[in-house]
Design an enzyme around this catalytic site. Structure first.
Site, PDB file in Angstrom:
ATOM      1  N   ASP A 283       0.834  -1.199   0.000  1.00 42.35           N
ATOM      2  CA  ASP A 283       0.000   0.000   0.000  1.00 42.35           C
ATOM      3  C   ASP A 283       0.869   1.249   0.000  1.00 42.35           C
ATOM      4  OD1 ASP A 283      -2.211   1.669   0.153  1.00 42.35           O
ATOM      5  OD2 ASP A 283      -2.433   1.443   2.316  1.00 42.35           O
TER       6      ASP A 283
ATOM      7  N   GLU B  48      -2.345  10.291  -0.977  1.00 44.73           N
ATOM      8  CA  GLU B  48      -3.631   9.594  -0.918  1.00 44.73           C
ATOM      9  C   GLU B  48      -4.001   9.250   0.516  1.00 44.73           C
ATOM     10  OE1 GLU B  48      -6.325   6.085  -0.714  1.00 44.73           O
ATOM     11  OE2 GLU B  48      -4.262   6.263  -0.011  1.00 44.73           O
TER      12      GLU B  48
ATOM     13  N   HIS C  74      -1.518  -0.645   6.415  1.00 47.70           N
ATOM     14  CA  HIS C  74      -1.205   0.427   7.373  1.00 47.70           C
ATOM     15  C   HIS C  74      -0.472  -0.079   8.623  1.00 47.70           C
ATOM     16  CE1 HIS C  74      -4.798   3.062   5.771  1.00 47.70           C
ATOM     17  NE2 HIS C  74      -3.902   2.758   4.845  1.00 47.70           N
TER      18      HIS C  74
END
Length: 464
Positions: A291, A325, A423
């Site tokens: 990510d 983002e 995350h």
């Protein structure tokens, strides 16, 4: 006789076209699996640069590195698009414990949520009230919340096969939980990590205080799922226990960063623009491999593969590596703002922001006519085990481009492992499989090839 002959000619042309498409797609996959650069690029982003939080030195290093790599591909144009981004710094590692009696404590893993304020310098200790979601706050009322730490403990729903739906079902407590709890006099917020795993990794993510005045903002942190289970069980045994946590994160003034853009100009319809992209920023706990380092290098790879197989697109093809983002969407908004100010004609946009796992297909945000056309290409992907062509969302960064003429798409890899890493500290390079990453890039390039060759269906104009 003439009708029969015309039918045979038509069928023969159709078979020839399909064979050409099959051959071209085969060439794309072969090149990705034998000559691809995505894994090499990701290795550098992850292991030489690391986590790329917006406004950080590492984010700037990633901008410079990816621009350098795009320059080396011999594209028609490569440039940086300035964008102001927030600069939030985590500071020293967070610390927390559950106190069952004075001096009797058990440490639990936490991490500050992105955008949170710090605790007081010596930390924060208070009793805890557990809730399953924001809606529970009004049921409890201020008399049961004031002066306490609110513990949001709604887990992701394990019965949902689409893990992104499961994530969506509980992420509001992370994003808005602090702002809502502060209205009832809470002094802090602890949120169960957004993952289906039971482990010791706290998962960060963005949060917002909304219009809460600065002086009334309360610190917010994520707690690992094992920590959440421990805290919840301990509260059931004794509702009067205390929870302590300390974090010294800080928000600084905005700083300048960049979207990184590379372009191959279209040979026949250069005014029609197709975009492939991912977001270059990441959270700071791991190195952002899934990510969204994976999405960035896959998007870069699309242009590299076209160069490798000698395919010159009819339409202008851009790769856009969006900045910010994770905690602001500034890059996606800036790109759309500039595109609209220049009256650019975007016809297609594809985003990869769901990890570097085995590709399963795409989701599309488009009208019926375009979706019907795209469904007609599904058989071309079946030899590569790509089977999912569905209506739905596309991607956060390409969303601001949306209009009635644009087809938006999102690569959809297998999602079962994504939130194991999302995350968290374990979003690292060793958890990305080289072959899966390359298959994803080839799948993206194949869809772009088909859109480029056949175009999109223009919207019908309703006569007034």
């Amino acid at each position: 006789m003439k009708k029969t002959l015309l039918l045979l000619l038509f069928l023969g042309f159709g078979l020839q076209a399909q064979t050409e498409d099959e051959q071209q797609i085969r060439a794309i996959y072969d090149a990705a699996l034998t000559e691809g650069k995505a894994y090499y690029w990701l290795n550098h982003l992850s292991n030489q640069i690391g986590g790329r939080l917006s406004g950080s030195v590492q984010a700037q290093q990633a901008v410079e590195y990816t621009k350098e790599q795009l320059d080396s591909l011999g594209l028609d144009r490569v440039w940086l698009q300035p964008v102001m981004v927030p600069k939030w710094v985590r500071g020293a590692p967070e610390f927390a414990y559950v106190e069952t009696k004075p001096g009797l404590t058990t440490n639990v893993p936490i991490c500050a949520l992105g955008g949170s304020v710090a605790t007081p310098e010596g930390g924060l200790k208070a009793q805890v009230v557990e809730v399953q979601g924001i809606e529970d706050l009004s049921k409890l009322g201020r008399e049961n919340i004031e002066g306490k730490i609110v513990f949001y403990n709604r887990p992701m729903d394990p019965t949902l096969i689409n893990t992104f739906q499961s994530y969506s079902g509980c992420v509001d407590q992370r994003y808005s939980g602090a702002a809502e709890a502060a209205k009832y006099g809470a002094v802090g917020v602890i949120v169960r990590s957004m993952t289906l795993r039971l482990d010791d990794y706290p998962h960060t993510g963005s949060m917002s205080y909304g219009d809460t005045p600065v002086e009334k903002r309360i610190p917010a942190a994520a707690i690992s799922t094992k920590g959440a289970e421990l805290l919840s069980t301990t509260l059931k045994l004794d509702p009067n226990i205390n929870f302590y946590f300390r974090q010294n994160c800080r928000q600084f003034p905005d700083v300048q960063s960049y979207n990184v853009i590379g372009e191959i100009r279209g040979s026949e319809h250069p005014e029609e623009i197709m975009v492939v992209g991912g977001h270059l920023d990441s959270w700071d706990l791991g190195d952002g491999s899934h990510d969204d380092g994976a999405g960035c290098v896959q998007s870069m790879e699309v242009l590299h593969l076209f160069k490798k197989i000698g395919y010159r697109p009819k339409r202008t093809l851009r790769v856009v590596l969006f900045m910010n983002e994770e905690n602001g969407l500034r890059g996606g908004n800036k790109y759309a703002e500039v595109a609209k100010s220049k009256n650019e004609q975007h016809v297609f946009a594809l985003e990869s922001d769901a990890g570097g796992f085995t590709p399963r297909g795409f989701s599309f945000d488009c009208d019926d006519a375009n979706f019907e056309r795209i469904q007609g290409w599904k058989k071309l992907f079946e030899p590569y085990l790509i089977h999912m062509f569905v209506r739905g969302g596309s991607g956060a960064d390409i969303g601001p481009l949306k209009d009635e003429e644009l087809v938006l798409a999102g690569l959809r890899p297998d999602s079962q492992r994504y939130f194991d890493h999302h995350h968290a500290e374990n979003d690292t390079f060793e958890h990305v499989n080289k072959r899966e990453l390359e298959l994803g890039a080839a799948t993206m390039a194949s869809l772009v090839y088909l859109v480029d060759k056949y175009g999109t269906v223009p919207p019908r104009k309703i006569k007034g």
